[in-house]
Scaffold this active site. Sequence first.
Site, PDB file in Angstrom:
ATOM      1  N   ASP A   1      -6.958  -4.243   0.197  1.00  0.00           N
ATOM      2  CA  ASP A   1      -6.724  -4.251   1.647  1.00  0.00           C
ATOM      3  C   ASP A   1      -8.053  -4.418   2.377  1.00  0.00           C
ATOM      4  O   ASP A   1      -8.266  -3.867   3.449  1.00  0.00           O
ATOM      5  CB  ASP A   1      -6.007  -2.972   2.087  1.00  0.00           C
ATOM      6  CG  ASP A   1      -5.403  -3.067   3.482  1.00  0.00           C
ATOM      7  OD1 ASP A   1      -5.166  -4.195   3.955  1.00  0.00           O
ATOM      8  OD2 ASP A   1      -5.168  -2.014   4.109  1.00  0.00           O
TER       9      ASP A   1
ATOM     10  N   HIS B   1       0.826  -1.222   0.000  1.00  0.00           N
ATOM     11  CA  HIS B   1       0.000   0.000   0.000  1.00  0.00           C
ATOM     12  C   HIS B   1       0.860   1.273   0.000  1.00  0.00           C
ATOM     13  O   HIS B   1       1.084   1.919   1.002  1.00  0.00           O
ATOM     14  CB  HIS B   1      -1.060   0.021   1.104  1.00  0.00           C
ATOM     15  CG  HIS B   1      -0.659  -0.436   2.468  1.00  0.00           C
ATOM     16  ND1 HIS B   1       0.429   0.068   3.159  1.00  0.00           N
ATOM     17  CD2 HIS B   1      -1.244  -1.347   3.292  1.00  0.00           C
ATOM     18  CE1 HIS B   1       0.492  -0.493   4.341  1.00  0.00           C
ATOM     19  NE2 HIS B   1      -0.501  -1.359   4.436  1.00  0.00           N
TER      20      HIS B   1
END
Length: 376
Positions: free
Chosen positions: A267, A209
């Site tokens: 996520d 991320h």
Amino acid sequence: MQFKCERLLTSNGWLNNQTIHVEHGLIRSIRDTASQDAHLDFIAGSLVPGFIDVQVNGGGGVLFNQAPSVAGLTKISHAHRKFGTTGLMPTLITDELPVMQSAAQVMADAISQEVEGILGVHFEGPHLSKPKKGVHDESFIRPITDEELALYLRKDLGKVIVTLAPENVSPDVIKHLSQNGVKVCLGHSNADADTVLRAIEAGADGFTHLFNAMSAMHSRAPGMVGVALNTPTTFAGLILDHYHVDPICSEIAMKIKGKERLMLVTDAMGLIGTEQESFMFGSQKVTRVGNKLTTDNGTLAGSHLDMLSAVKNAVNDIHLPLEDAITMASTTPAHYLGLQETHGDIALGKRADFVALDDDLNITALCQSGQFITRT
């Protein structure tokens, strides 16, 4: 199985009016539609490769940490399949060793049973930076041990990703992992640029991320973000929900790293595919407001993002061509995982995993391993 499609995305661009023959879950032929194909089923819209998500914490009311079972993995896979994801890496958030060992055995069982959509396991932690822990439980963050090394090096887990902070794991260990087939991603880290570069030299080739929970880029201190953007050989995941990363930063990352190195990831937590508005993560309550997940103190706690929404955000808000967004959602993650020979493209000999999208990018059909799961 044979069918006709209006428009087909291939690695060489778009093709119109194609007939596809699928046998034993694989694509056997792709050809221009002929008059003798008039009797075949027709799929309107754009046929694109099924999405691949390398960071999925949960779905369908299940969080991998809390339900390490084959049934739990199946629920997660089915929840994300509704949104076009035909391959995923269930992700175990930082936890104690027995939970990791249980999750690994469950993954081995799922791989041996060929549970649809399960490609392997992503261990996000526990070898992270406490200052950049995010929602991860600080009490479980720890140095790497022989027990964990043995876990990561198992050969029955499918693909394996380990996210770690390079200031807390030596280049020698990173080299050992990467040379033995483990994909080492860097993240949840406060490392300086030199430390990050040494980790890449040792074999790390991904960033978890991008922008989130990593040392930022400043004029005289590039940090992990700067190195991630400036290394053309590395891959990076991007959570394109506009909560984790400002759209301007997302657009900058896309311009620099390009569709071949930037992967859309979700996520996602366990609420995907449910109407639930909260859940407990350890001792912390996580609440959904709209599509944003936070703890009571306002810390982002994963996402309530599905891959179809990420693709829509890329097209509608970042103004990417649909083919570029699909590349980032499918082809690029397949390449990162080393699955480009079987996944991430609609081509001869590859798995028949694809999604049909209408003009509004809604799913009208989904095929996984040669079986239509969705048809509208």
